[in-house]
Design a protein around this motif. Structure first.
Motif, PDB file in Angstrom:
ATOM      1  N   ARG A 159       4.218   1.983  -1.271  1.00  0.00           N
ATOM      2  CA  ARG A 159       4.818   1.540   0.048  1.00  0.00           C
ATOM      3  C   ARG A 159       5.775  -0.061  -0.047  1.00  0.00           C
ATOM      4  N   THR A 160       6.751  -0.038   0.891  1.00  0.00           N
ATOM      5  CA  THR A 160       7.114  -1.348   0.863  1.00  0.00           C
ATOM      6  C   THR A 160       7.040  -2.141   2.548  1.00  0.00           C
ATOM      7  N   MET A 161       5.877  -2.830   1.854  1.00  0.00           N
ATOM      8  CA  MET A 161       5.373  -3.906   3.265  1.00  0.00           C
ATOM      9  C   MET A 161       6.471  -5.030   3.296  1.00  0.00           C
ATOM     10  N   ARG A 162       7.167  -4.533   4.722  1.00  0.00           N
ATOM     11  CA  ARG A 162       8.529  -5.203   4.848  1.00  0.00           C
ATOM     12  C   ARG A 162       8.275  -6.800   5.461  1.00  0.00           C
ATOM     13  N   GLY A 163       8.270  -7.864   4.885  1.00  0.00           N
ATOM     14  CA  GLY A 163       8.491  -9.033   4.435  1.00  0.00           C
ATOM     15  C   GLY A 163       7.321  -9.994   3.876  1.00  0.00           C
ATOM     16  N   ALA A 164       6.628  -8.756   3.686  1.00  0.00           N
ATOM     17  CA  ALA A 164       5.762  -8.812   1.917  1.00  0.00           C
ATOM     18  C   ALA A 164       5.788  -8.598   0.694  1.00  0.00           C
ATOM     19  N   GLY A 165       6.197  -7.263   0.539  1.00  0.00           N
ATOM     20  CA  GLY A 165       6.382  -6.654  -0.191  1.00  0.00           C
ATOM     21  C   GLY A 165       6.293  -5.592  -1.083  1.00  0.00           C
ATOM     22  N   TYR A 166       5.846  -5.108  -2.112  1.00  0.00           N
ATOM     23  CA  TYR A 166       4.920  -3.294  -2.304  1.00  0.00           C
ATOM     24  C   TYR A 166       3.764  -3.213  -2.709  1.00  0.00           C
ATOM     25  N   LEU A 213       1.260  -2.677 -10.460  1.00  0.00           N
ATOM     26  CA  LEU A 213       0.945  -2.082  -8.946  1.00  0.00           C
ATOM     27  C   LEU A 213      -0.677  -1.698  -9.087  1.00  0.00           C
ATOM     28  N   LEU A 214      -0.915  -0.157 -10.732  1.00  0.00           N
ATOM     29  CA  LEU A 214      -2.522   0.135 -10.101  1.00  0.00           C
ATOM     30  C   LEU A 214      -3.147  -0.775 -10.779  1.00  0.00           C
ATOM     31  N   GLU A 215      -2.830  -1.734 -10.742  1.00  0.00           N
ATOM     32  CA  GLU A 215      -4.479  -2.909 -11.633  1.00  0.00           C
ATOM     33  C   GLU A 215      -4.817  -3.724 -10.505  1.00  0.00           C
ATOM     34  N   GLN A 216      -3.791  -3.283  -9.536  1.00  0.00           N
ATOM     35  CA  GLN A 216      -4.871  -3.439  -7.880  1.00  0.00           C
ATOM     36  C   GLN A 216      -4.316  -2.639  -6.430  1.00  0.00           C
ATOM     37  N   PRO A 217      -4.636  -1.500  -6.916  1.00  0.00           N
ATOM     38  CA  PRO A 217      -4.210  -0.575  -5.797  1.00  0.00           C
ATOM     39  C   PRO A 217      -4.624  -1.175  -4.266  1.00  0.00           C
ATOM     40  N   ARG A 218      -3.627  -0.724  -3.374  1.00  0.00           N
ATOM     41  CA  ARG A 218      -3.253  -1.272  -1.805  1.00  0.00           C
ATOM     42  C   ARG A 218      -3.670  -2.641  -1.655  1.00  0.00           C
ATOM     43  N   HIS A 219      -3.382  -3.573  -2.898  1.00  0.00           N
ATOM     44  CA  HIS A 219      -2.771  -5.238  -2.740  1.00  0.00           C
ATOM     45  C   HIS A 219      -1.457  -4.986  -2.594  1.00  0.00           C
ATOM     46  N   VAL A 220      -0.918  -5.857  -1.884  1.00  0.00           N
ATOM     47  CA  VAL A 220       0.526  -6.299  -1.673  1.00  0.00           C
ATOM     48  C   VAL A 220       0.902  -7.385  -2.379  1.00  0.00           C
ATOM     49  N   PHE A 221       2.064  -6.754  -3.672  1.00  0.00           N
ATOM     50  CA  PHE A 221       2.430  -7.535  -3.853  1.00  0.00           C
ATOM     51  C   PHE A 221       3.541  -8.465  -3.706  1.00  0.00           C
ATOM     52  N   ALA A 222       4.390  -9.288  -3.739  1.00  0.00           N
ATOM     53  CA  ALA A 222       4.847  -9.809  -3.228  1.00  0.00           C
ATOM     54  C   ALA A 222       6.184  -9.690  -4.738  1.00  0.00           C
TER      55      ALA A 222
END
Length: 167
Positions: A155-162, A105-114
């Protein structure tokens, strides 16, 4: 049983290995596809031995310059070389799997990972368990990072990931 692009994608999904594609496919589209699928460099056959050695050294040099970097986001810091994590001034103890998840997660902050991407990068592409393992480990991380009443960063990005978000 798989082509070089699939091998490259799987290696990249498992971690941050240095990848130099070495192939006879010399078209511009082939080179672009190789680089977009995770290769650090692309070398077309035939080649001179000195060029191969120089390209390997260049890839390793670029990776070595990143190796000592402490990853930071908001008041969170992760040092990959010592595997230490701090939230503000306080140390956070993580299991190896929790550390790997936070590192991703820290390698790409703000990027949504499925979820599937997280499983492939943290547990490996051959993981055959339940996808809910991601939710469980995100919960563990949230507890350990927020047990002092600080702002929630994962953060949980509903339907997309974290994703890591500080807004």
């Amino acid at each position: 049983g798989m082509d070089g692009l699939e091998v490259c994608r799987r290696l990249r999904a498992q971690g941050d290995a240095a990848i130099l594609m070495w192939t006879a496919r010399d078209g511009l589209a082939d080179r672009v596809l190789g680089l977009e699928n995770g290769a650090d460099d692309y070398l077309v056959k035939p080649f001179h031995y000195q060029e191969l050695v120089a390209r390997i050294r260049a890839v390793l040099r670029r990776r070595a310059s990143r190796a000592g970097q402490v990853l930071r986001f908001a008041d969170l810091a992760l040092d990959p070389s010592t595997r230490e994590v701090h939230r503000g001034e306080l140390s956070v103890e993580l299991t190896p799997r929790e550390f790997d998840l936070l590192h991703l997660l820290l390698e790409q902050p703000r990027h949504v990972f499925a979820k599937r991407t997280i499983i492939e990068r943290v547990w490996g592409y051959d993981f055959s368990g339940d996808d809910n393992i991601v939710e469980v480990y995100v919960g563990y991380l949230r507890d350990k990072l927020n047990d002092r009443g600080q702002q929630r960063l994962i953060r949980t990005m509903r339907g997309a990931g974290y994703a890591l978000r500080d807004d």
